[in-house]
Scaffold this motif. Structure first.
Motif, PDB file in Angstrom:
ATOM      1  N   ARG A   1      -6.197  -5.298   2.681  1.00 56.34           N
ATOM      2  CA  ARG A   1      -6.972  -4.189   2.606  1.00 56.34           C
ATOM      3  C   ARG A   1      -6.561  -3.529   1.846  1.00 56.34           C
ATOM      4  NH1 ARG A   1     -12.450  -4.069   4.128  1.00 56.34           N
ATOM      5  NH2 ARG A   1     -12.901  -4.076   2.200  1.00 56.34           N
ATOM      6  N   ILE A   2      -5.461  -2.745   2.628  1.00 54.62           N
ATOM      7  CA  ILE A   2      -4.751  -1.113   1.937  1.00 54.62           C
ATOM      8  C   ILE A   2      -3.740  -1.583   1.290  1.00 54.62           C
ATOM      9  CG2 ILE A   2      -3.040   0.452   2.743  1.00 54.62           C
ATOM     10  CD1 ILE A   2      -4.675   0.258   5.885  1.00 54.62           C
ATOM     11  N   ILE A   3      -2.780  -2.727   1.363  1.00 57.95           N
ATOM     12  CA  ILE A   3      -1.656  -3.503   0.524  1.00 57.95           C
ATOM     13  C   ILE A   3      -2.344  -3.378  -1.358  1.00 57.95           C
ATOM     14  CG2 ILE A   3      -0.150  -4.787  -0.419  1.00 57.95           C
ATOM     15  CD1 ILE A   3       0.555  -4.706   2.836  1.00 57.95           C
ATOM     16  N   GLY A   4      -3.437  -4.273  -0.925  1.00 58.88           N
ATOM     17  CA  GLY A   4      -4.343  -5.063  -2.426  1.00 58.88           C
ATOM     18  C   GLY A   4      -3.971  -5.722  -2.888  1.00 58.88           C
ATOM     19  N   ARG A   5      -4.107  -6.187  -4.121  1.00 53.75           N
ATOM     20  CA  ARG A   5      -3.153  -7.282  -4.567  1.00 53.75           C
ATOM     21  C   ARG A   5      -2.384  -6.699  -5.533  1.00 53.75           C
ATOM     22  NH1 ARG A   5      -8.053  -9.658  -9.430  1.00 53.75           N
ATOM     23  NH2 ARG A   5      -9.046  -9.632  -7.212  1.00 53.75           N
ATOM     24  N   GLU A   6      -1.448  -7.389  -4.914  1.00 53.01           N
ATOM     25  CA  GLU A   6       0.007  -7.106  -5.654  1.00 53.01           C
ATOM     26  C   GLU A   6       0.597  -5.499  -5.718  1.00 53.01           C
ATOM     27  OE1 GLU A   6       0.293  -7.987 -10.050  1.00 53.01           O
ATOM     28  OE2 GLU A   6      -0.258 -10.393  -9.196  1.00 53.01           O
ATOM     29  N   GLY A   7       0.134  -5.374  -4.388  1.00 49.72           N
ATOM     30  CA  GLY A   7       0.423  -4.160  -4.446  1.00 49.72           C
ATOM     31  C   GLY A   7      -0.244  -2.752  -4.285  1.00 49.72           C
ATOM     32  N   ARG A   8      -1.230  -2.708  -5.306  1.00 52.48           N
ATOM     33  CA  ARG A   8      -1.513  -1.987  -6.182  1.00 52.48           C
ATOM     34  C   ARG A   8      -2.464  -0.993  -5.263  1.00 52.48           C
ATOM     35  NH1 ARG A   8      -7.337  -3.672  -9.388  1.00 52.48           N
ATOM     36  NH2 ARG A   8      -8.290  -4.711  -7.419  1.00 52.48           N
ATOM     37  N   ASN A   9      -3.076  -1.292  -4.956  1.00 51.39           N
ATOM     38  CA  ASN A   9      -3.632  -0.467  -3.743  1.00 51.39           C
ATOM     39  C   ASN A   9      -2.702   0.961  -2.767  1.00 51.39           C
ATOM     40  OD1 ASN A   9      -6.538  -1.576  -3.992  1.00 51.39           O
ATOM     41  ND2 ASN A   9      -6.845  -2.518  -2.410  1.00 51.39           N
ATOM     42  N   ILE A  10      -2.244   0.779  -2.371  1.00 54.24           N
ATOM     43  CA  ILE A  10      -1.204   1.391  -1.584  1.00 54.24           C
ATOM     44  C   ILE A  10      -0.058   1.741  -2.387  1.00 54.24           C
ATOM     45  CG2 ILE A  10       1.223  -0.473  -1.447  1.00 54.24           C
ATOM     46  CD1 ILE A  10       1.117   0.416   1.747  1.00 54.24           C
ATOM     47  N   ARG A  11       0.504   1.340  -3.105  1.00 52.52           N
ATOM     48  CA  ARG A  11       1.248   2.323  -4.459  1.00 52.52           C
ATOM     49  C   ARG A  11      -0.035   3.157  -4.925  1.00 52.52           C
ATOM     50  NH1 ARG A  11       2.636  -3.014  -6.797  1.00 52.52           N
ATOM     51  NH2 ARG A  11       1.280  -2.941  -8.586  1.00 52.52           N
ATOM     52  N   ALA A  12      -1.020   3.207  -5.473  1.00 47.25           N
ATOM     53  CA  ALA A  12      -1.807   4.090  -5.470  1.00 47.25           C
ATOM     54  C   ALA A  12      -2.051   5.047  -5.131  1.00 47.25           C
ATOM     55  CB  ALA A  12      -3.874   3.258  -5.985  1.00 47.25           C
ATOM     56  N   LEU A  13      -2.289   5.014  -3.652  1.00 49.73           N
ATOM     57  CA  LEU A  13      -2.307   6.139  -2.716  1.00 49.73           C
ATOM     58  C   LEU A  13      -1.259   6.472  -2.039  1.00 49.73           C
ATOM     59  CD1 LEU A  13      -4.343   6.728  -0.125  1.00 49.73           C
ATOM     60  CD2 LEU A  13      -3.627   5.093   1.371  1.00 49.73           C
ATOM     61  N   GLU A  14       0.163   5.773  -2.679  1.00 52.38           N
ATOM     62  CA  GLU A  14       1.104   6.907  -2.404  1.00 52.38           C
ATOM     63  C   GLU A  14       1.356   7.639  -3.637  1.00 52.38           C
ATOM     64  OE1 GLU A  14       4.001   3.735   0.094  1.00 52.38           O
ATOM     65  OE2 GLU A  14       4.193   3.195  -2.091  1.00 52.38           O
ATOM     66  N   ALA A  15       0.832   7.282  -5.387  1.00 56.37           N
ATOM     67  CA  ALA A  15       1.163   8.253  -5.991  1.00 56.37           C
ATOM     68  C   ALA A  15       0.611   9.306  -5.692  1.00 56.37           C
ATOM     69  CB  ALA A  15       1.002   7.035  -7.170  1.00 56.37           C
ATOM     70  N   ALA A  16      -1.045   9.246  -5.402  1.00 52.20           N
ATOM     71  CA  ALA A  16      -2.495   9.766  -4.885  1.00 52.20           C
ATOM     72  C   ALA A  16      -2.126  10.708  -4.021  1.00 52.20           C
ATOM     73  CB  ALA A  16      -3.303   9.745  -5.056  1.00 52.20           C
ATOM     74  N   THR A  17      -0.906  10.366  -3.701  1.00 49.46           N
ATOM     75  CA  THR A  17      -0.775  11.483  -2.076  1.00 49.46           C
ATOM     76  C   THR A  17       0.896  12.304  -2.417  1.00 49.46           C
ATOM     77  OG1 THR A  17      -0.683  10.533  -0.818  1.00 49.46           O
ATOM     78  CG2 THR A  17      -2.964  10.560  -0.892  1.00 49.46           C
ATOM     79  N   GLY A  18       1.552  11.559  -2.629  1.00 49.15           N
ATOM     80  CA  GLY A  18       2.936  12.349  -2.835  1.00 49.15           C
ATOM     81  C   GLY A  18       3.197  11.899  -0.682  1.00 49.15           C
ATOM     82  N   ILE A  19       2.787  11.478  -0.005  1.00 52.76           N
ATOM     83  CA  ILE A  19       3.383  10.016   0.627  1.00 52.76           C
ATOM     84  C   ILE A  19       3.521   8.889   0.592  1.00 52.76           C
ATOM     85  CG2 ILE A  19       2.738   9.959   3.664  1.00 52.76           C
ATOM     86  CD1 ILE A  19       3.285  12.597   2.767  1.00 52.76           C
ATOM     87  N   ASP A  20       4.412   8.189   1.396  1.00 54.22           N
ATOM     88  CA  ASP A  20       4.827   6.778   2.067  1.00 54.22           C
ATOM     89  C   ASP A  20       3.811   6.675   3.292  1.00 54.22           C
ATOM     90  OD1 ASP A  20       6.763   7.037  -0.546  1.00 54.22           O
ATOM     91  OD2 ASP A  20       8.313   7.578   0.762  1.00 54.22           O
ATOM     92  N   LEU A  21       4.032   5.465   2.774  1.00 49.72           N
ATOM     93  CA  LEU A  21       2.856   4.768   3.815  1.00 49.72           C
ATOM     94  C   LEU A  21       3.951   3.696   4.336  1.00 49.72           C
ATOM     95  CD1 LEU A  21       0.504   5.814   2.461  1.00 49.72           C
ATOM     96  CD2 LEU A  21      -0.566   4.181   2.489  1.00 49.72           C
ATOM     97  N   ILE A  22       4.416   3.436   5.092  1.00 50.93           N
ATOM     98  CA  ILE A  22       4.989   1.362   6.123  1.00 50.93           C
ATOM     99  C   ILE A  22       3.851   1.503   7.156  1.00 50.93           C
ATOM    100  CG2 ILE A  22       6.691   2.085   8.077  1.00 50.93           C
ATOM    101  CD1 ILE A  22       7.649   4.625   6.715  1.00 50.93           C
ATOM    102  N   ILE A  23       4.089  -0.075   6.198  1.00 52.54           N
ATOM    103  CA  ILE A  23       3.237  -0.972   7.493  1.00 52.54           C
ATOM    104  C   ILE A  23       4.267  -1.868   7.460  1.00 52.54           C
ATOM    105  CG2 ILE A  23       1.456  -3.502   6.520  1.00 52.54           C
ATOM    106  CD1 ILE A  23      -0.092  -0.624   4.484  1.00 52.54           C
TER     107      ILE A  23
END
Length: 520
Positions: A224-246
């Protein structure tokens, strides 16, 4: 002017009489003509008399004006003659004074000429004497060189080396005496003050570190964090400037970023999203904005709380924000916010024992690492950056100097600066306060031993006490007791110049003489 008027009147009267006469001759009888002629003649006579009177008055007035003008001209001429006489007298006096001065200058010039001649004669005599002395010195030098078998340069070098060694020995003896006298009184008192400060400050033994791992309720949440085709994780990384490592880590997401404040925003936002369950790009932006507000409020409250706990007031709001940001900074794994509070309390305790201004000492201790709150975009050491920020926001010159000098970026010139140095070293050097990587730790030990063994007369060196002390074994034949004092100082200076380390390092130079004999 009056004469001209009289002439005009006569002419007018004459013309009038002539006209009247002709008119009367033509129109009147002879009787009337005769009367008219008499009247005209009378008018002419009256005009002539009046003209004569006016002419006489004009002559008299003109003569009077001429007389007055002449008298005034004579007075002016008399005054000018008097002024000219006075001026002539002054000029004469000045001329006499100039003559006297010229005579005096001529006399002085003659005296100077005589003295110049005397000096020239003396200079020539001195030149001759110097030439004779140079010749004698060269002759004596040749004789000494022939006797000793050394050139003048070699003899000079030997003499300078001997004098240098003697001066170093004398200095070492003097240093040893001064240090022993100072230790007798200062060592005991300083230990009492430091021990009392450590005892009175009951701080946490290990400070809290910034967390970069977020726990998940289950592994299903990763999708659910990654989202469809990675849209959620990209949005979270763009909004915070932090890389998420799953990765394969069970029930955990790793947040990676150099900015600890952004990492904290990302952590709070991700925890809120996990709790809420609604994870999509629009919701992510909304939650990140709220998380940023929470972090900013936390930073402000942390700065205000630090100032309140220390009883330090009047700090600029921007400085309080920077102090709050230190809550998300670490140095050798030690939280800089807790470290600053610890240094402030230690400074206050030691200042009260020494009779120094306690409020000022706490203020300097709290602000000493202010530069660590600034991002890497600002160049320079954190001590220099912190001092510039303190100066910008109106802190006193003593506080600015204490911040600048706590890492020797500037030589400390006040008790306050030395107190901040000591408290900073105490807070960073106590066991458990800081942690180093194994590679850095081993390299520091190697560098310590390498620096110590680079000096002449050193046999072995051993870094002990986790790099807090270096023991240097020297040859008793090459290094005297006095030379050992100088050697310890030289090693300490080289360590300060070439290495970076927390706290302080003790340099212990050991010299021993052994006598060995065998019984047969």
């Amino acid at each position: 002017m009056k004469i001209e008027i009289a002439i005009v009147l006569i002419l007018v009267a004459g013309g009038l009489g002539f006209f009247i006469g002709n008119l009367l001759r033509k129109r009147l009888s002879d009787t009337l003509v005769s009367k008219a002629e008499e009247l005209a003649s009378k008018i002419v006579d009256d005009a002539k008399r009046e003209a004569e009177t006016i002419t006489k008055e004009a002559d008299l007035k003109a003569k009077d004006e001429v007389y007055q003008a002449k008298a005034e001209a004579e007075r002016d001429a008399k005054e000018k003659r008097k002024d000219l006489q006075a001026l002539e007298k002054r000029l004469q006096q000045k001329e006499e004074n100039l003559d006297k001065k010229m005579n005096l200058f001529d006399q002085r010039d003659a005296d100077l000429t005589k003295k110049d001649q005397t000096l020239m004669n003396r200079e020539q005599a001195l030149v001759q004497k110097e030439e004779r002395l140079d010749g004698l010195i060269a002759e004596q030098r040749e004789k000494l060189e022939s006797i000793s078998g050394l050139s003048s340069a070699e003899a000079k070098k030997i003499l300078m080396d001997a004098m240098e060694s003697e001066a170093k020995l004398d200095a070492a003896k003097r240093i040893k005496v001064i240090e022993e006298d100072a230790r007798e009184t200062a060592d005991k008192k300083s230990k009492e003050i430091i021990a009392l400060a450590i005892q009175r400050y009951a701080g946490e033994y290990v400070a809290e570190r910034s967390v970069s791992v977020v726990a998940l309720p289950s592994d299903e949440m990763k999708g659910r964090i990654i989202g469809r085709e990675g849209r959620n994780i990209r949005a979270l990384e763009a909004a915070t400037g932090i890389d998420l490592i799953i990765d394969d880590t069970p029930e955990a997401v790793i947040l990676s970023g150099f900015n600890p404040v952004r990492r904290e925003v990302a952590k709070i936002a991700l925890e809120k999203l996990i709790t809420d369950g609604r994870i999509h790009p629009g919701r992510i932006e909304e939650v990140v904005a709220k998380a940023e507000e929470e972090v900013e409020q936390t930073i402000k409250e942390a700065g205000d709380q630090a100032a309140f706990d220390l009883g330090v007031h009047g700090i600029h709001p921007e400085i309080l924000k920077l102090i709050g940001r230190l809550k998300y900074r670490t140095s050798y794994s030690q939280n800089v916010y807790q470290h600053s509070l610890e240094v402030a309390f230690l400074c206050g305790i030691m200042a009260s024992e020494l009779g120094v201004n306690v409020k000022q000492a706490k203020r300097a201790g709290l602000l000493h690492d202010l530069g660590k709150a600034v991002d890497h975009e600002v160049e320079g050491s954190h001590a220099v950056i912190g001092a510039e920020l303190a100066r910008k926001y109106g802190e006193s010159p003593k506080i600015v100097h204490a911040i600048m000098a706590h890492h020797e970026d500037e030589k400390p010139n006040s008790v306050l600066a030395v107190l901040v140095q000591a408290a900073d070293a105490l807070s960073g050097a106590r066991p458990g306060a800081r942690r180093e990587m194994m590679e850095t730790y081993v390299k520091r030990l190697d560098d310590l031993e390498r620096i110590a063994t680079s000096f002449t007369g050193v046999n072995n060196s051993f870094a002990i006490q986790a790099g807090r002390e270096i023991r240097v074994m020297v040859s008793s034949d090459e290094v005297t007791d006095e030379r050992a004092v100088v050697l310890a100082k030289d090693i300490a200076k080289k360590i300060e110049a070439e290495m970076t380390y927390p706290g302080q390092i003790k340099v212990n130079v050991i010299r021993e003489t052994r006598a060995i004999e065998y019984a047969r």
